[in-house]
Scaffold this motif. Structure first.
Motif, PDB file in Angstrom:
ATOM      1  N   ASN A  86       6.681  20.038   5.662  1.00 21.83           N
ATOM      2  CA  ASN A  86       5.572  20.948   5.360  1.00 21.83           C
ATOM      3  C   ASN A  86       4.750  21.163   6.630  1.00 21.83           C
ATOM      4  OD1 ASN A  86       5.617  21.614   2.466  1.00 21.83           O
ATOM      5  ND2 ASN A  86       5.399  19.408   2.170  1.00 21.83           N
ATOM      6  N   ASN A  87       5.078  22.221   7.349  1.00 24.19           N
ATOM      7  CA  ASN A  87       4.395  22.490   8.616  1.00 24.19           C
ATOM      8  C   ASN A  87       3.531  23.745   8.564  1.00 24.19           C
ATOM      9  OD1 ASN A  87       4.108  22.499  11.723  1.00 24.19           O
ATOM     10  ND2 ASN A  87       5.097  24.465  11.273  1.00 24.19           N
ATOM     11  N   ALA A  88       3.844  24.678   7.687  1.00 22.38           N
ATOM     12  CA  ALA A  88       3.109  25.940   7.654  1.00 22.38           C
ATOM     13  C   ALA A  88       1.615  25.701   7.484  1.00 22.38           C
ATOM     14  CB  ALA A  88       3.623  26.817   6.515  1.00 22.38           C
ATOM     15  N   GLY A  89       0.826  26.387   8.270  1.00 16.77           N
ATOM     16  CA  GLY A  89      -0.619  26.227   8.177  1.00 16.77           C
ATOM     17  C   GLY A  89      -1.346  27.355   8.883  1.00 16.77           C
ATOM     18  N   VAL A  90      -2.620  27.467   8.599  1.00  9.47           N
ATOM     19  CA  VAL A  90      -3.441  28.506   9.216  1.00  9.47           C
ATOM     20  C   VAL A  90      -4.744  27.898   9.718  1.00  9.47           C
ATOM     21  CG1 VAL A  90      -2.503  30.395   7.819  1.00  9.47           C
ATOM     22  CG2 VAL A  90      -4.503  29.115   6.998  1.00  9.47           C
ATOM     23  N   GLY A  91      -5.352  28.594  10.660  1.00  9.39           N
ATOM     24  CA  GLY A  91      -6.671  28.209  11.138  1.00  9.39           C
ATOM     25  C   GLY A  91      -7.751  29.000  10.430  1.00  9.39           C
ATOM     26  N   VAL A  92      -8.959  28.902  10.935  1.00  6.83           N
ATOM     27  CA  VAL A  92     -10.095  29.599  10.320  1.00  6.83           C
ATOM     28  C   VAL A  92     -10.065  31.076  10.688  1.00  6.83           C
ATOM     29  CG1 VAL A  92     -11.466  27.502  10.339  1.00  6.83           C
ATOM     30  CG2 VAL A  92     -11.651  29.091  12.260  1.00  6.83           C
ATOM     31  N   LEU A  93     -10.709  31.871   9.867  1.00  2.75           N
ATOM     32  CA  LEU A  93     -10.805  33.299  10.187  1.00  2.75           C
ATOM     33  C   LEU A  93     -11.732  33.542  11.363  1.00  2.75           C
ATOM     34  CD1 LEU A  93     -10.925  34.916   6.620  1.00  2.75           C
ATOM     35  CD2 LEU A  93      -9.002  34.849   8.220  1.00  2.75           C
ATOM     36  N   GLN A  94     -12.749  32.688  11.481  1.00  2.00           N
ATOM     37  CA  GLN A  94     -13.684  32.825  12.605  1.00  2.00           C
ATOM     38  C   GLN A  94     -14.372  31.497  12.856  1.00  2.00           C
ATOM     39  OE1 GLN A  94     -16.361  36.156  12.289  1.00  2.00           O
ATOM     40  NE2 GLN A  94     -17.783  35.327  13.799  1.00  2.00           N
ATOM     41  N   ARG A  95     -14.324  31.026  14.113  1.00  2.17           N
ATOM     42  CA  ARG A  95     -15.039  29.805  14.470  1.00  2.17           C
ATOM     43  C   ARG A  95     -16.545  30.055  14.438  1.00  2.17           C
ATOM     44  NH1 ARG A  95     -12.199  25.977  18.183  1.00  2.17           N
ATOM     45  NH2 ARG A  95      -9.970  26.407  17.982  1.00  2.17           N
ATOM     46  N   GLY A  96     -17.297  29.038  14.060  1.00  2.41           N
ATOM     47  CA  GLY A  96     -18.744  29.204  14.074  1.00  2.41           C
ATOM     48  C   GLY A  96     -19.444  28.168  13.213  1.00  2.41           C
ATOM     49  N   ASP A  97     -20.697  28.372  13.006  1.00  3.48           N
ATOM     50  CA  ASP A  97     -21.549  27.477  12.242  1.00  3.48           C
ATOM     51  C   ASP A  97     -21.011  27.338  10.819  1.00  3.48           C
ATOM     52  OD1 ASP A  97     -23.637  26.151  10.915  1.00  3.48           O
ATOM     53  OD2 ASP A  97     -25.189  27.255  11.990  1.00  3.48           O
ATOM     54  N   VAL A 101     -19.696  29.891   7.114  1.00  2.00           N
ATOM     55  CA  VAL A 101     -18.298  29.961   6.670  1.00  2.00           C
ATOM     56  C   VAL A 101     -18.195  30.849   5.436  1.00  2.00           C
ATOM     57  CG1 VAL A 101     -16.401  28.634   5.640  1.00  2.00           C
ATOM     58  CG2 VAL A 101     -17.622  27.743   7.631  1.00  2.00           C
ATOM     59  N   SER A 102     -17.214  31.741   5.443  1.00  3.54           N
ATOM     60  CA  SER A 102     -17.021  32.646   4.319  1.00  3.54           C
ATOM     61  C   SER A 102     -16.132  32.021   3.256  1.00  3.54           C
ATOM     62  CB  SER A 102     -16.370  33.947   4.796  1.00  3.54           C
ATOM     63  OG  SER A 102     -15.045  33.710   5.227  1.00  3.54           O
ATOM     64  N   GLU A 103     -16.294  32.479   2.032  1.00  4.46           N
ATOM     65  CA  GLU A 103     -15.434  32.007   0.948  1.00  4.46           C
ATOM     66  C   GLU A 103     -13.978  32.368   1.226  1.00  4.46           C
ATOM     67  OE1 GLU A 103     -15.063  32.276  -3.949  1.00  4.46           O
ATOM     68  OE2 GLU A 103     -16.551  33.496  -2.881  1.00  4.46           O
ATOM     69  N   ALA A 104     -13.763  33.517   1.845  1.00  6.01           N
ATOM     70  CA  ALA A 104     -12.395  33.950   2.145  1.00  6.01           C
ATOM     71  C   ALA A 104     -11.707  32.982   3.103  1.00  6.01           C
ATOM     72  CB  ALA A 104     -12.410  35.355   2.737  1.00  6.01           C
ATOM     73  N   SER A 105     -12.433  32.540   4.139  1.00  9.78           N
ATOM     74  CA  SER A 105     -11.841  31.613   5.098  1.00  9.78           C
ATOM     75  C   SER A 105     -11.606  30.247   4.453  1.00  9.78           C
ATOM     76  CB  SER A 105     -12.745  31.463   6.330  1.00  9.78           C
ATOM     77  OG  SER A 105     -12.110  30.718   7.346  1.00  9.78           O
ATOM     78  N   TRP A 106     -12.555  29.786   3.659  1.00  9.57           N
ATOM     79  CA  TRP A 106     -12.394  28.518   2.936  1.00  9.57           C
ATOM     80  C   TRP A 106     -11.158  28.571   2.041  1.00  9.57           C
ATOM     81  CZ3 TRP A 106     -14.594  23.659   2.532  1.00  9.57           C
ATOM     82  CH2 TRP A 106     -14.264  22.925   1.384  1.00  9.57           C
ATOM     83  N   ASP A 107     -11.051  29.617   1.223  1.00 10.90           N
ATOM     84  CA  ASP A 107      -9.937  29.722   0.286  1.00 10.90           C
ATOM     85  C   ASP A 107      -8.604  29.834   1.011  1.00 10.90           C
ATOM     86  OD1 ASP A 107     -11.669  29.554  -1.840  1.00 10.90           O
ATOM     87  OD2 ASP A 107     -11.641  31.689  -2.301  1.00 10.90           O
TER      88      ASP A 107
END
Length: 255
Positions: A86-97, A101-107
Motif C-alpha cells: 500500500n504505497n499510493a498516497g497524496v499530499g495536502v492541497l495547500q501548505r499553510g496554517d 485547512v480546508s475540509e476538501a484537503s482533510w477528506d
C-alpha cells in the motif's frame, strides 16, 4: 510458488522503486496508477525489461467498490496474490496554517492515505483467507506511511493526521492477521526525493547535511524499494507489526 504483488501508486516514485526491487526478487507484479496513461505504461515496460511478468492495474484506490474486481482481474492474469504494498498516497492541497485547512484537503488525505489502504487490505486479506495457501510463499502487507505519522509538520497537519491513522491501521492489521501467518509492516519514510517533495527537497538536503538526519543525506526511492522488498520476501523472519523508520535516524531523540 511464484510471489505475486500488487503495488499501489507504482507508476513512479517510491512505488515504482518498490516494484523494481520486487521484480529483481522474481515477483510477478500488478502496477497501479489512478488511470491508464503513458506514465503507467512506461512503468510496465520498465519492469518487463527486468524480466518480470507484469500487468497494468489502473484504478483509483479510493473507489472501494472497485477493489474486489481489480484483485480478481490481477489474479486471473498473474495467479494468486501473495503480497500487497500500500504505497499510493497524496499530499495536502495547500501548505499553510492548520487553522486554514480546508475540509476538501482533510477528506482527500484521510480518504486516500488511510481509508483506501484499510479497505484494500481488507479485500486482499479476505481473498487470502478464502483459499488454501502454499506454505512455500511468504504472505504480507507492506504499508508505506510516513515519519509524519509521529512527527508534526504543522503546515501539513491533515497529511500528518492521515498518516497517523494509516500507522494505526497497520498495527490493527498485524494483530488480526498474525494468527493467519500474514505479516504486516509499516514503512515510515523520512526525507525522500520524490515528485511530492520536489518543491522543498533542496531545503531539506541542506538541513540533512547540517544534522537534521543522523546520516547526512536525503533518501532516494531506491532506498525505500530495497526496504520494501526485504520485508515482502520475508528477510526479517519472525517479525510482524514492526514500524521501519526509514528516516536516516531523523526521529532519534537526542540532546
Amino acid at each position: 510458488m511464484k510471489q505475486v504483488a500488487l503495488v499501489t501508486g507504482s507508476s513512479r516514485g517510491i512505488g515504482l522503486a518498490a516494484a523494481e526491487a520486487l521484480a529483481k526478487e522474481g515477483f510477478s507484479l500488478a502496477v497501479n496508477g489512478p488511470v491508464d496513461d503513458a506514465e503507467l505504461r512506461a512503468a510496465v515496460a520498465r519492469l518487463e525489461g527486468l524480466g518480470a511478468k507484469v500487468v497494468a492495474a489502473p484504478f483509483d484506490v479510493s473507489d472501494i467498490s472497485a477493489h474486489e474486481g481489480v484483485l480478481a482481474r490481477i489474479e486471473d492474469e498473474l495467479g494468486p496474490l501473495t503480497t500487497l504494498v500500500n504505497n499510493a498516497g497524496v499530499g495536502v492541497l495547500q501548505r499553510g496554517d492548520l487553522l486554514d485547512v480546508s475540509e476538501a484537503s482533510w477528506d482527500r488525505c484521510l480518504t486516500i492515505n488511510a481509508k483506501a489502504m484499510f479497505f484494500l487490505s481488507q479485500a486482499f486479506a479476505k481473498r487470502l483467507l478464502g483459499r488454501e495457501r502454499s506454505a512455500d510463499a511468504f504472505h504480507s502487507i507492506v504499508n508505506v506511511t510516513s515519519s509524519n505519522a509521529t512527527a508534526v509538520a504543522v503546515q501539513r497537519s491533515e497529511y500528518c493526521a492521515s498518516k497517523a491513522a494509516a500507522a494505526m491501521v497497520s498495527k490493527a492489521l498485524a494483530v488480526r492477521l498474525g494468527i493467519e501467518n500474514i505479516a504486516v509492516y509499516d514503512v515510515q519514510p523520512g526525507l525522500i526525493a520524490t515528485e511530492m517533495t520536489a518543491a522543498v527537497i533542496q531545503h531539506y538536503r541542506q538541513r540533512a547535511e547540517e544534522g537534521l538526519t543522523l546520516l547526512p543525506r536525503v533518501g532516494e526511492p531506491s532506498d525505500m524499494g530495497r526496504i520494501i522488498a526485504a520485508l515482502a520476501t520475508g528477510k526479517l523472519p519472525y517479525t510482524t507489526g514492526q514500524v521501519i523508520s526509514a528516516d536516516a535516524g531523523m526521529l532519534v531523540p537526542r540532546f
